[in-house]
Design a protein around this motif. Sequence first.
Motif, mmCIF file in Angstrom:
data_model
loop_
_atom_site.group_PDB
_atom_site.id
_atom_site.type_symbol
_atom_site.label_atom_id
_atom_site.label_comp_id
_atom_site.label_asym_id
_atom_site.label_seq_id
_atom_site.Cartn_x
_atom_site.Cartn_y
_atom_site.Cartn_z
ATOM 1 N N ILE A 71 1.450 2.627 0.652
ATOM 2 C CA ILE A 71 2.185 1.510 0.266
ATOM 3 C C ILE A 71 2.010 0.118 1.353
ATOM 4 O O ILE A 71 1.565 -0.677 1.025
ATOM 5 N N GLU A 72 1.732 0.473 2.670
ATOM 6 C CA GLU A 72 1.367 -0.541 3.576
ATOM 7 C C GLU A 72 -0.044 -1.004 3.321
ATOM 8 O O GLU A 72 -0.557 -1.972 3.376
ATOM 9 N N ASP A 73 -1.116 -0.047 3.077
ATOM 10 C CA ASP A 73 -2.413 -0.212 2.695
ATOM 11 C C ASP A 73 -2.565 -1.121 1.693
ATOM 12 O O ASP A 73 -3.723 -2.100 1.532
ATOM 13 N N ALA A 74 -1.713 -1.454 0.677
ATOM 14 C CA ALA A 74 -1.824 -1.840 -0.493
ATOM 15 C C ALA A 74 -1.122 -3.321 -0.186
ATOM 16 O O ALA A 74 -1.117 -4.057 -1.312
ATOM 17 N N GLY A 75 -0.557 -3.526 0.950
ATOM 18 C CA GLY A 75 -0.135 -4.766 1.265
ATOM 19 C C GLY A 75 1.528 -5.147 0.961
ATOM 20 O O GLY A 75 1.925 -6.286 1.125
ATOM 21 N N HIS A 76 2.252 -3.757 0.941
ATOM 22 C CA HIS A 76 3.407 -4.097 0.535
ATOM 23 C C HIS A 76 4.409 -3.325 1.693
ATOM 24 O O HIS A 76 5.322 -2.980 1.272
ATOM 25 N N GLY A 77 3.627 -3.014 3.003
ATOM 26 C CA GLY A 77 4.797 -2.497 4.065
ATOM 27 C C GLY A 77 5.895 -3.112 4.294
ATOM 28 O O GLY A 77 7.260 -2.436 4.544
ATOM 29 N N LYS A 78 6.058 -4.485 4.434
ATOM 30 C CA LYS A 78 7.267 -5.021 4.609
ATOM 31 C C LYS A 78 8.214 -4.818 3.407
ATOM 32 O O LYS A 78 9.445 -5.364 3.608
ATOM 33 N N HIS A 79 7.724 -4.440 2.165
ATOM 34 C CA HIS A 79 8.494 -4.494 0.927
ATOM 35 C C HIS A 79 9.092 -2.871 0.741
ATOM 36 O O HIS A 79 9.585 -2.642 -0.119
ATOM 37 N N PHE A 80 8.747 -2.099 1.688
ATOM 38 C CA PHE A 80 9.493 -0.938 1.695
ATOM 39 C C PHE A 80 10.173 -0.627 3.150
ATOM 40 O O PHE A 80 9.504 -0.105 3.867
ATOM 41 N N GLY A 81 11.516 -0.883 3.286
ATOM 42 C CA GLY A 81 11.999 -1.024 4.435
ATOM 43 C C GLY A 81 12.840 0.202 4.721
ATOM 44 O O GLY A 81 13.533 0.217 5.943
ATOM 45 N N HIS A 82 13.117 1.009 3.736
ATOM 46 C CA HIS A 82 14.059 2.214 3.906
ATOM 47 C C HIS A 82 13.276 3.509 4.234
ATOM 48 O O HIS A 82 11.794 3.688 3.974
ATOM 49 N N GLY A 83 13.836 4.591 4.721
ATOM 50 C CA GLY A 83 13.101 6.003 4.824
ATOM 51 C C GLY A 83 12.798 6.644 3.449
ATOM 52 O O GLY A 83 13.314 6.102 2.547
#
Length: 371
Positions: free
Chosen positions: A288-300
């Motif tokens: 998810i981070e590699d696709a540019g959405h790291g800050k949009h997945f904030g929970h475990g």
Amino acid sequence: LPAGPARGQERGGAMTERIEKLRARLAAAGADALFSLSAPANQYLSGFTGSTSALVITPGEALFLCDFRYTEQAEGQVAGFDIEEVTGSLPARTGERLAHVNAGTAVYDPGVLSVAELHEIQAAFAGTLTPDPDIVSALRRIKSPEEIAAIRRASSLAEGVLADLLEELDTGLPERELAARFEYEFKRRGASGASFDPIALFGPRSSLPHGAPGGTPLQPGDVVLLDIGCRLDGYCSDLTRTYAFGTIPRLWFEGAYELVLTAQRIALEAVRPGIPARELDAIARDLIEDAGHGKHFGHGLGHGVGIEIHEAPRLNRESDTILEPGMVITIEPGIYLPGKGGIRIEDLVAVTEDGCDILSAASKELRVIDV
């Protein structure tokens, strides 16, 4: 599970086994007793599903304390304990029983005991009170086949309700009414209730990971995020699915949905004994981070499920848990875009000797619900 006396005998055998495992942990910790005022822990060790009780367990005794309101219920549910009806302060009576059994050191879970309760117990007990957050939770992490079967049944019931209510979605339906329909149907079909407040979020509000359903009416083009679960036979289920209502919500949705689905799939494929929980979290998070959405997945990535909807282990970046056979966990990556909407896909998983058994069966294919 079998009905009648056979089921009671099976439950009694399970409780006896758990008490003996607990006693082995007490011996390893060099403690004389355990006391517990925690409803989930007390259900696990005794079978009691009421809200107020206390346990005192020593190498030779197992005492169950409750007040008049719960005595009859306890007599029908509790196995492996001597039941005693008490009056007044339950923490004070617990301290007195610890003194009566001559415990020098008593352990307890500090995460489920208030400071006031601890002070009352200590006032009646001159021995040493030792906090141990894992004393019972370490046992509860590993589910028996019977516990896993109960969780699967709860999941199946909830998924049946989901399938039926999806057919009833209509323009103008408020979030809170859909959430209420879930709660009603769970009980109508035999569950004791929802395992948590159902989450039903429409449109841009679906970007709230744990948003409370409100009066927002369903409209064509909305994201529909549903996080639901029920409690059946004392065990919880947990499931999240995300849909589109009437039409795909703008250009962002399909790509984000596929990304979350892929992240969940690769995480599910990686579940196995011996994998660190933080590594499992990273497998989904890195994609998810590699696709540019790291800050949009904030929970475990997930959590344990059993008697409680959130219990050990935790699957996040800081977890030091190593997965073991018998653990039941959720795998639930998500992407949440403020002002647009959110996507989360969640399944229940039992860790097996060579991988995992997915307890959820509801389809995860992108579905556009007819208006």
